[in-house]
Design a protein around this motif. Structure first.
Motif, short mmCIF file in Angstrom:
data_model
loop_
_atom_site.label_atom_id
_atom_site.label_comp_id
_atom_site.label_asym_id
_atom_site.label_seq_id
_atom_site.Cartn_x
_atom_site.Cartn_y
_atom_site.Cartn_z
N ALA A 125 0.84 -1.20 0.00
CA ALA A 125 0.00 0.00 0.00
C ALA A 125 0.87 1.25 0.00
O ALA A 125 0.57 2.25 -0.64
N LYS A 126 1.99 1.19 0.71
CA LYS A 126 2.81 2.38 0.88
C LYS A 126 3.76 2.63 -0.28
O LYS A 126 3.94 3.76 -0.72
N ALA A 127 4.40 1.56 -0.75
CA ALA A 127 5.46 1.74 -1.73
C ALA A 127 4.94 1.69 -3.17
O ALA A 127 5.67 2.01 -4.10
N LYS A 128 3.68 1.32 -3.35
CA LYS A 128 3.11 1.18 -4.70
C LYS A 128 3.22 2.50 -5.48
O LYS A 128 2.83 3.54 -4.98
N LYS A 129 3.79 2.41 -6.68
CA LYS A 129 3.97 3.62 -7.48
C LYS A 129 3.66 3.34 -8.94
O LYS A 129 4.01 2.29 -9.46
N PHE A 130 3.02 4.31 -9.60
CA PHE A 130 2.63 4.15 -10.99
C PHE A 130 3.54 4.99 -11.90
O PHE A 130 3.72 6.18 -11.65
N PHE A 131 4.07 4.33 -12.94
CA PHE A 131 4.90 5.04 -13.92
C PHE A 131 4.36 4.78 -15.32
O PHE A 131 4.32 3.64 -15.77
N LEU A 132 3.97 5.84 -15.98
CA LEU A 132 3.57 5.73 -17.37
C LEU A 132 4.85 5.87 -18.20
O LEU A 132 5.52 6.90 -18.15
N VAL A 133 5.18 4.79 -18.93
CA VAL A 133 6.42 4.79 -19.71
C VAL A 133 6.05 4.87 -21.19
O VAL A 133 5.39 3.98 -21.72
N LEU A 134 6.43 5.98 -21.84
CA LEU A 134 6.06 6.18 -23.24
C LEU A 134 7.29 6.17 -24.14
O LEU A 134 8.29 6.82 -23.84
N MET A 135 7.20 5.42 -25.23
CA MET A 135 8.33 5.28 -26.14
C MET A 135 7.95 5.80 -27.52
O MET A 135 6.80 5.67 -27.93
N THR A 136 8.93 6.37 -28.22
CA THR A 136 8.63 6.92 -29.55
C THR A 136 9.09 6.00 -30.67
O THR A 136 8.45 5.92 -31.70
N GLY A 137 10.21 5.33 -30.48
CA GLY A 137 10.81 4.59 -31.61
C GLY A 137 10.41 3.14 -31.69
O GLY A 137 11.20 2.26 -31.38
N GLY A 138 9.19 2.87 -32.08
CA GLY A 138 8.78 1.48 -32.26
C GLY A 138 8.52 0.79 -30.94
O GLY A 138 8.94 1.24 -29.89
N SER A 139 7.85 -0.34 -31.02
CA SER A 139 7.44 -1.03 -29.81
C SER A 139 8.60 -1.77 -29.17
O SER A 139 9.39 -2.42 -29.85
#
Ligand SMILES: C[S@@+](CC[C@H](N)C(=O)[O-])C[C@H]1O[C@@H](n2cnc3c(N)ncnc32)[C@H](O)[C@@H]1O
Lengths: 125, 276
Positions: B192-206
């Motif tokens: 509950a405490k350490a949970k963190k969300f990171f949206l990781v977006l890439m430009t050069g292909g999957s």
């Protein structure tokens, strides 16, 4: 506002504006603050710059001295040049003044060194 | 009333002079923001030992930017709160600052940044603070202009606080519409405490999404501790600024240079107790 920021900044978020670049600078207060020289960063960033825009901007605020109008191909070997680019890009700061959009004439104030690019509701795309 | 700042007032109102100062003086906040920025940098996957030009979206008073500087990068920050930017100026950050609303678009020309980070700011875009605000439209305007100003194969990483599943779906689908690949990485999903969300977006292909921290079946609390200890050193193995390790190394360097240096004590690098 440093000139590296000016070299990247546009008014293209304005409705009806296509590129919004380059913004004309009108400076009433310019300062120079020392920043550590990092030749690697300067060498890497030069190819990303619009050199002519930098040259015009630097001259328009009285700091164009020693900056060549065009860039020689082997610029990375010229430490003297890298130092001059470092100064113009990172040490010279426009504290007060404004920026003008080349297409719409809209002015953006610069105060306490920070350009205000906020738009009005009618200006948003 | 909800505890979420973004439910209380528009960001430029919530982050007024008072709040900007409180925020930047709180050592717990400083530590957390620094740790999350380190993780963002890690997920950015920048070329090793190369000073880059980065964009910090919702840079605030420069807590996230300080970590970028420490890692040798130059940054330009944008934020909607003049009070936060004023504090950043006072702190003499090395980065440069622009007052701007990400929902109106990212006002930079094509291809100029090697990467973008955003720490604890994106959730503000889910709100409609003005009659004219349409969150979907603002997200679209934001992601499409962000995509344009990144250089080829650059990434953008956001630590953010989504309220629910549907916000995560919305933000991911808007980013994909703008041309990005990627998704949300959840670190320590079982804590509950350490949970963190990171949206990781890439430009050069999957490319495959990076591995989240703390997802193994093993004891989760151990993983959290491990991550915490790691955070006193940054990715290049240099200690993080102002930690005890950093001060000790700096003092050692001074001694070697024959400079006058205070002896090390148990108080070295300890936080002062706030009041005098
Ligand atoms: C919690 S603070 C984080 C600041 C900094 N990144 C850090 O790690 O300390 C969130 C910041 O997001 C900014 N913000 C919120 N909405 C924004 C928007 N629409 N455009 C730009 N900045 C925004 C706020 O003004 C505030 O400074």
């Amino acid at each position: 506002m440093k000139l590296i920021t000016h070299n990247m900044l546009t008014s293209k978020c304005l409705k009806g504006v296509m590129t919004g670049y380059p913004l004309a600078i009108n400076a009433t207060d310019v300062k120079v603050k020392e920043v550590d020289f990092n030749p690697e960063f300067i060498t890497r960033v030069i190819p990303k710059l619009d050199w002519e825009v930098l040259w015009v901007a630097a001259n328009s605020i009285g700091h164009g001295e020693g900056l060549p109008k065009t860039l020689e191909p082997k610029f990375e070997e010229d430490e003297d040049l890298l130092k001059r680019v470092h100064k113009v890009l990172l040490e010279v700061e426009v504290e007060e003044g404004n920026l003008t959009c080349p297409e719409s004439g809209r002015q953006f104030p610069i105060s306490k060194g920070i350009p205000n690019m906020l738009l009005t509701e009618a200006e948003v795309q | 009333m909800s505890k979420r700042p973004e439910h209380q007032a528009p960001p430029e109102v919530f982050y007024n002079e008072d709040e900007a100062r409180k925020y930047t003086q709180n050592s717990r906040i400083m530590d957390i923001q620094a740790q999350m920025t380190e993780r963002c940098l890690e997920l950015l996957l920048l070329p090793e030992d190369t000073p880059c030009l980065l964009l910090d979206i919702g840079c605030g008073s420069g807590l996230s930017g300080a970590v970028l500087e420490e890692s040798g990068h130059m940054w330009i920050g944008m934020d909607i709160s003049p009070a936060m930017l004023d504090v950043a100026k006072e702190r003499e950050t090395e980065g440069d600052l622009v007052l701007s609303d990400m929902g109106e678009g990212v006002p930079f020309r094509a291809g100029c940044f090697d990467g973008a980070v955003s720490v604890s700011a994106l959730q503000w875009l889910f709100n409609a603070d003005k009659k004219s605000h349409n969150p979907v439209k603002r997200l679209h305007q934001f992601f499409s202009t962000l995509y344009a100003c990144l250089s080829r194969s650059a990434r953008a990483v956001f630590q953010f606080y989504p309220e629910n599943e549907s916000q995560m779906d919305l933000v991911t689908s808007q980013a994909m519409k703008a041309g990005f690949y990627g998704g949300v990485v959840v670190d320590f999903p079982n804590s509950a405490k350490a949970k963190k969300f990171f949206l990781v977006l890439m430009t050069g292909g999957s490319a495959p999404l990076p591995q989240a921290l703390g997802t193994e079946e093993t004891d989760n609390s151990l993983q959290v501790k491990y991550a915490k200890r790691e955070a006193t050193r940054n990715i290049r193995g240099k200690p993080v600024k102002n930690t005890r390790a950093w001060i000790m190394e700096k003092k050692e360097r001074r001694r070697k240079q024959g400079k006058d240096t205070k002896p090390d004590t148990k108080y070295t690098g300890r936080k002062r107790s706030g009041r005098f």
